[in-house]
Scaffold this active site. Structure first.
Site, PDB file in Angstrom:
ATOM      1  N   GLN A 157       0.832  -1.191   0.000  1.00  0.00           N
ATOM      2  CA  GLN A 157       0.000   0.000   0.000  1.00  0.00           C
ATOM      3  C   GLN A 157       0.871   1.246   0.000  1.00  0.00           C
ATOM      4  O   GLN A 157       1.906   1.276   0.657  1.00  0.00           O
ATOM      5  CB  GLN A 157      -0.879   0.027   1.247  1.00  0.00           C
ATOM      6  CG  GLN A 157      -1.894  -1.100   1.298  1.00  0.00           C
ATOM      7  CD  GLN A 157      -2.779  -0.971   2.510  1.00  0.00           C
ATOM      8  OE1 GLN A 157      -2.289  -0.875   3.626  1.00  0.00           O
ATOM      9  NE2 GLN A 157      -4.082  -0.982   2.297  1.00  0.00           N
ATOM     10  N   ASP A 189       0.640   3.939   1.708  1.00  0.00           N
ATOM     11  CA  ASP A 189      -0.222   4.192   2.852  1.00  0.00           C
ATOM     12  C   ASP A 189       0.276   5.401   3.617  1.00  0.00           C
ATOM     13  O   ASP A 189       1.467   5.533   3.871  1.00  0.00           O
ATOM     14  CB  ASP A 189      -0.149   2.963   3.764  1.00  0.00           C
ATOM     15  CG  ASP A 189      -1.406   2.785   4.572  1.00  0.00           C
ATOM     16  OD1 ASP A 189      -2.323   3.611   4.440  1.00  0.00           O
ATOM     17  OD2 ASP A 189      -1.465   1.801   5.341  1.00  0.00           O
TER      18      ASP A 189
END
Length: 659
Positions: free
Chosen positions: A404, A406
RNA sequence: GCCGGAGUAGCUCAGUGGCAGAGCAAUCGCCUCGUAAGCGAUAGGUCGCGGGUUCAAUCCCCGCCUCCGGCUCCA
């Protein structure tokens, strides 16, 4: 109308134009008199639902015609086609129990409870039978029945009985509502030729008047589906089909399906030697080949640079953690079914991480935080592992291990709205840089089951809404669709062939700051909780890469292409010259191959074209003499005799513009 | 996980109860060519794995594995 003299008349508005019609005329008749011939249904007085063309308007009604070639019109057509399919199945497989058969995006389905699953041959026979039914010009005739009449009519149809009970109790979901309207009245549609009723189905309607209004359809595939969508219920046999207003529209849709298959990133991944899923490693776990690795690296480098410019701090966290962290975060309670099981070392359980948030929170908590540090934006290409059920894996877009992009943003309550606005703008800008330009956002609000204080929810939802308004992105409200711990914005994109993909997500979290007892020291010496925003921009690198690959049908823009230039000598004696050109291009940072294989130039062009290389530089005697090269572009266009310096400048310009 | 479908050369796919096939890709040789496939040769296979039926199974039957289409779920 000539008969208006002897018949009472009514005044109507048809598609905003005033009209006069005979009392007792059907919607179809008044539309025909008004010159409207392409309608399959009407909307009366701006009601939500549609009505059949057999409906009898009354004085003062405002009628909106629903042409077949609209999304609503096609839904009517597809719903009627689903009925014809159910009738055909009943003809061929007596004793079939019918579940529901709604229209869906681009088509329809109907679920059946049959003795054995349908085979491909069954589907052919069903489609042939449907064509016969359509050719017989059956009418769809609506009638209202009482609940008891409906129960009697469908006494041997257990699923219909369930729908009737749900309808009378007023608790139908959307798909079932297509079969029976909630609460009000129960209607049945009879399919009949002359007076002979061939088949009847519980249905809210509306339907096309007769099967002559079903110009083009195709059955597409069979599948199993759980009754009412629950895996605790029996599995039914579903047949998917599509129906369109014309053969041309159907053909166009089938062409699009073939195009989607051609663009499948799993196929392109193999063809272009980008990545693979060795079964020795396990489903949903990709390995990146050198060419895929280049693209991924370029994507990450660009994203990293943009994040640095936007004030993000890069962090790195491990792939596994002791169970205790995931107990504090709540993952073990809420998310354990999506996690790989633990491994035990020295009597302690460690889990592969399913999400990065708890790790980033520990970085926040590693020391006291001042309001002067906020907003603190932590970012990581964080690799996570989730145990997805085997049946749901789908190439890079649904994997078990993925990375990800993220980030977790910690800010003061006052900063929340501004932070969300710049964040959303940042997200959209970065997606645009990758060539995705059509966005649709959803604002997902508080669900029935939620944690936290409603006031906090309202504040956060309002902040998200303000961010949407500020950036001007089109959005719809997804009432009650938020995560149980947070409202969120989901950004969807449309790809080059119109498909919708969920991409980025922004969530305002109420759970973690409290669970981890986060705080910061404010200017007044108090220690309030920070707000926390979760954000994945690409979602996952793998998934984003897969979507981009499909969006571009494998022909990535030059800045992302694993090989940007292939140099093609016309004869062996030109290899040395092109090697020199290639060195110049490489010195400018371009990724360049020279095709030195013992093949004819034409063959080399074919190969480079298949590899979807953006630029071919061809050189023969004339180019060598002029210290030039000849371009052949991915489009097949060519440009001869370009001085090497000009060629380099042109390629660099395209690469740097990310076009 | 559930239902269905499919697994034959690196890729795309033929095929048959009796010695395993094609095109592309690969390797080698010839050709040295101006914008989408030059010619020839060679190599490549436990026909997904295991069991059963049969004189004989890649083919028929059963189980398993993997992938595909859906369902549930989801970045």
């Amino acid at each position: 109308m000539s008969e208006a003299r002897s018949t009472p008349v009514i005044r109507l508005t048809i598609d905003r134009q005033p009209h006069v019609a005979a009392q007792g005329a059907t919607a179809r008749q008044v539309l025909a008199a008004a010159g409207v011939t392409d309608a399959v249904a009407v909307r009366a007085n701006q009601e939500e639902g549609l009505r059949d063309l057999s409906w009898l308007p009354t004085d003062g009604d405002r009628i909106e015609s629903i042409p077949v070639a609209t999304e609503e019109g096609r839904a009517v057509l597809r719903h009627s086609t689903a009925h014809v399919m159910a009738q055909a199945v009943t003809d061929l497989f007596p004793g079939t129990k019918w579940a529901i058969g709604p229209p869906i995006e681009n088509g329809f389905y109907y679920d059946f409870d049959v003795e054995r699953p349908f085979t491909a041959e069954d589907v052919e026979r069903i489609e042939a039978r449907m064509r016969a039914i359509v050719a017989s010009r059956q009418r769809f005739k609506r009638r209202v029945v009482s609940a008891d009449e409906a129960r009697a009519l469908f006494a041997d149809q257990p699923y219909k009985l369930e729908v009737i009970e749900a309808a009378t109790a007023g608790s139908v979901d959307d798909d079932e509502a297509v079969d029976a309207g909630p609460g009000t009245e129960i209607t049945v549609y009879d399919n009949s030729v002359n007076t002979h009723v061939a088949w009847s189905d519980l249905c809210r309607g509306p339907h096309v008047p007769d099967t002559a209004h079903i110009p083009a359809f195709r059955l597409l595939r069979t599948a199993a589906a759980y009754w009412r969508g629950s895996e605790r219920n029996p599995q039914l046999q579903r047949i998917y089909g599509t129906a369109w207003e014309s053969e041309e529209a159907l053909e166009e849709h089938l062409r699009l399906l073939a195009e989607a298959e051609r663009r499948d990133h799993r196929r392109l991944g193999t063809e272009l030697d980008l990545f693979s899923f060795p079964s020795e490693i396990g489903g949903g776990l990709a390995v990146w080949h050198p060419k895929g690795g280049i693209v991924r690296r370029v994507m990450e480098e660009y994203s990293r640079r943009r994040h640095e410019e936007a004030g993000y701090s890069f962090v790195v966290t491990p792939h596994i953690t002791k169970a205790a962290l995931l107990e504090t975060s709540g993952h073990l309670q809420w998310y354990s079914q999506g996690m790989y099981p633990p491994m035990e070392m020295e009597g302690v359980r460690y889990y592969p991480k399913p999400m990065n948030c708890p790790f980033h929170i520990l970085i926040y908590k590693s020391r006291g935080r001042s309001y002067r540090e906020l907003p603190l934006r932590l970012f990581e290409f964080g690799t996570v592992y989730r145990f997805e059920k085997s049946g749901v894996l789908h190439g890079l877009t649904r994997a078990r291990g993925f990375t990800q992009d993220d980030s977790h943003i910690f800010c003061t309550p006052d900063q929340l709205e501004g932070e969300l606005t710049t964040l959303l703008q940042f997200v959209l800008d970065l997606l645009r840089d990758f060539g995705l330009t059509e966005f649709e956002a959803e604002l997902a609000t508080r669900p029935d089951k939620f944690v936290g204080e409603p006031d906090d929810w309202d504040d956060a939802t309002q902040a998200l809404r303000a961010a949407l308004e500020a950036t001007g992105v089109a959005y719809v409200l997804a009432e009650g669709e938020g995560a149980f711990y947070a409202p969120k914005i989901d950004v969807h994109v449309r790809d080059a062939i119109g498909r919708r993909w969920q991409m980025s997500t922004l969530q305002v979290d109420f759970q973690f700051p409290g669970r981890f007892d986060l705080e910061y020291q404010a200017a007044d010496g108090s220690r309030p909780r920070p707000r926390m925003i979760h954000r994945a921009l690409f979602g996952s690198i793998e998934r984003f890469f897969g979507i981009l690959l499909e969006h571009y049908a494998g022909a990535l823009p030059a800045w992302l292409s694993p090989v940007q230039v292939t140099c093609i000598p016309i004869a062996e004696r030109h290899v040395g010259y092109l090697a020199g050109v290639a060195d110049q291009l490489r010195a400018a940072g371009l990724r360049v191959d020279v095709d030195t294989s013992d093949e004819r130039m034409q063959k080399k062009i074919v190969r480079a074209q298949h590899e979807k290389v953006p630029f071919m530089l061809i050189a023969g005697d004339r180019d060598v003499a002029a210290e030039a090269v000849s371009f052949r572009y991915r489009s097949g266009e060519e440009k001869r005799g370009v001085p090497v310096g000009d060629a380099l400048a042109e390629i660099l310009q395209v690469v740097e513009s990310r076009a």
